[in-house]
Design a protein around this motif. Structure first.
Motif, PDB file in Angstrom:
ATOM      1  N   UNK A 227       0.832  -1.201   0.000  1.00  0.00           N
ATOM      2  CA  UNK A 227       0.000   0.000   0.000  1.00  0.00           C
ATOM      3  C   UNK A 227       0.866   1.251   0.000  1.00  0.00           C
ATOM      4  N   UNK A 228       0.695   2.088  -1.012  1.00  0.00           N
ATOM      5  CA  UNK A 228       1.429   3.350  -1.060  1.00  0.00           C
ATOM      6  C   UNK A 228       0.983   4.275   0.064  1.00  0.00           C
ATOM      7  N   UNK A 229      -0.325   4.383   0.263  1.00  0.00           N
ATOM      8  CA  UNK A 229      -0.838   5.218   1.356  1.00  0.00           C
ATOM      9  C   UNK A 229      -0.386   4.671   2.700  1.00  0.00           C
ATOM     10  N   UNK A 230      -0.389   3.348   2.828  1.00  0.00           N
ATOM     11  CA  UNK A 230       0.068   2.735   4.068  1.00  0.00           C
ATOM     12  C   UNK A 230       1.511   3.084   4.369  1.00  0.00           C
ATOM     13  N   UNK A 231       2.347   3.145   3.333  1.00  0.00           N
ATOM     14  CA  UNK A 231       3.758   3.496   3.521  1.00  0.00           C
ATOM     15  C   UNK A 231       3.899   4.928   4.016  1.00  0.00           C
ATOM     16  N   UNK A 232       3.086   5.836   3.485  1.00  0.00           N
ATOM     17  CA  UNK A 232       3.153   7.237   3.911  1.00  0.00           C
ATOM     18  C   UNK A 232       2.706   7.381   5.364  1.00  0.00           C
ATOM     19  N   UNK A 233       1.571   6.767   5.686  1.00  0.00           N
ATOM     20  CA  UNK A 233       1.046   6.855   7.055  1.00  0.00           C
ATOM     21  C   UNK A 233       2.008   6.198   8.042  1.00  0.00           C
ATOM     22  N   UNK A 234       2.522   5.022   7.677  1.00  0.00           N
ATOM     23  CA  UNK A 234       3.457   4.318   8.560  1.00  0.00           C
ATOM     24  C   UNK A 234       4.751   5.100   8.725  1.00  0.00           C
ATOM     25  N   UNK A 235       5.203   5.770   7.670  1.00  0.00           N
ATOM     26  CA  UNK A 235       6.408   6.590   7.768  1.00  0.00           C
ATOM     27  C   UNK A 235       6.246   7.704   8.781  1.00  0.00           C
ATOM     28  N   UNK A 236       5.100   8.385   8.723  1.00  0.00           N
ATOM     29  CA  UNK A 236       4.837   9.458   9.684  1.00  0.00           C
ATOM     30  C   UNK A 236       4.768   8.885  11.101  1.00  0.00           C
ATOM     31  N   UNK A 237       4.087   7.757  11.250  1.00  0.00           N
ATOM     32  CA  UNK A 237       3.957   7.136  12.581  1.00  0.00           C
ATOM     33  C   UNK A 237       5.318   6.765  13.150  1.00  0.00           C
ATOM     34  N   UNK A 238       6.141   6.106  12.339  1.00  0.00           N
ATOM     35  CA  UNK A 238       7.451   5.682  12.838  1.00  0.00           C
ATOM     36  C   UNK A 238       8.336   6.884  13.131  1.00  0.00           C
ATOM     37  N   UNK A 239       8.287   7.898  12.253  1.00  0.00           N
ATOM     38  CA  UNK A 239       9.101   9.088  12.468  1.00  0.00           C
ATOM     39  C   UNK A 239       8.743   9.806  13.753  1.00  0.00           C
ATOM     40  N   UNK A 240       7.447   9.953  14.015  1.00  0.00           N
ATOM     41  CA  UNK A 240       6.997  10.612  15.247  1.00  0.00           C
ATOM     42  C   UNK A 240       7.400   9.788  16.466  1.00  0.00           C
ATOM     43  N   UNK A 241       7.153   8.481  16.410  1.00  0.00           N
ATOM     44  CA  UNK A 241       7.494   7.613  17.536  1.00  0.00           C
ATOM     45  C   UNK A 241       8.990   7.638  17.821  1.00  0.00           C
TER      46      UNK A 241
END
Length: 282
Positions: free
Chosen positions: A236-250
């Motif tokens: 999922x391209x959208x999943x990669x974007x959302x997961x990137x933001x989540x991991x970066x914030x965490x």
């Protein structure tokens, strides 16, 4: 609790996560078309950054010309890797293809080390290093612009997958055999996916080269980008974007509060733990 510090850590983590997402999108593109987790994607990111330096240092190209030249070079390299390496392994067990991508990673790191050496060199994009304050929050200009470019890449890919060629790639990602049976060029589609992945990784490599410099450590982006791709679902391209933001914030928030207590190193722990838990739960 210092909410300004928390918001600053979260905001900077989010834009950093979008830069991770750019490489993760490349992993997703390859996986969607060929079901192969490309373990050489970090090395391709590094090679793309070195290509920009080669055009600027050896051919004296201005950076605005060196970047598109490097993108064209990496598009061809990605296409060539699929044509002359991956395609020869068609029908082989997945472990053989994984080993090929791992071997490609080792080969690319060895070649770049022999040619460029181990000294880090920074890509000068002409972006000011002066601090940027948004309210009370301190942000990096390079990170912000890179995050914006990452979102543009995502939007461009969404639009591309609505074109005729993009629809063919979507069909290939859904079912290779069915696509083959109706006359879609599966091999050409997979090659295009590798070429696009190498090109997008180069864009990410340019910004990371401006942030931390270009050296062998740039290939280690694979770990964080693979974590983002797995966390986002791998297809999922959208999943990669959302997961990137989540991991970066965490990563940013946890390390911001934990590093002063333990003496540093918690960023890598957060990424490793996120990957472990994601694989375990999924």
């Amino acid at each position: 609790m210092d909410w300004v510090l928390f918001l600053e850590l979260a905001a900077n983590g989010a834009v950093t996560g979008l830069l991770y997402a750019m490489v993760a999108i490349s992993i997703v593109l390859v996986f969607k078309s060929s079901a192969v987790p490309n373990l050489a994607q970090g090395a391709l990111t590094m090679v793309g950054a070195y290509a920009v330096l080669a055009f600027t240092d050896w051919l004296n190209f201005p950076v605005w010309l060196a970047i598109p030249s490097a993108l064209l070079f990496m598009f061809g390299l990605g296409f060539g890797v699929e044509r002359f390496a991956l395609r020869r392994l068609a029908g082989q067990p997945i472990i053989m293809i994984l080993m090929m991508t791992l071997g490609l990673d080792i080969f690319l790191r060895g070649v770049t080390l022999a040619i460029f050496g181990a000294t880090a060199r920074r890509i000068d994009l002409g972006i000011s290093d002066d601090p940027l304050f948004i309210g009370d929050i301190l942000m990096s200009r390079v990170h912000l612009i890179g995050a914006g470019v990452s979102l543009l890449v995502f939007v461009a890919l969404v639009l591309f997958f609505r074109t005729r060629r993009g629809i063919r790639l979507r069909a290939i990602s859904n079912d290779n055999i069915a696509s083959w049976s109706i006359g879609i060029g599966v091999e050409q589609g997979i090659a295009l996916s590798w070429a696009l992945a190498a090109t997008i990784s180069t864009i990410a490599g340019v910004f990371w080269g401006a942030i931390q410099g270009v050296d062998q450590s740039l290939s280690l982006l694979l770990l964080k980008s693979l974590t983002v791709a797995v966390l986002g679902g791998l297809d999922s391209l959208l999943g990669a974007v959302v997961a990137g933001v989540m991991l970066g914030v965490l990563e940013s928030v946890v390390s911001g509060y934990l590093d002063p207590l333990v003496g540093g190193g918690s960023r890598e722990l957060v990424v490793a733990l996120a990957l472990f838990l994601t694989v375990l739960i999924r």
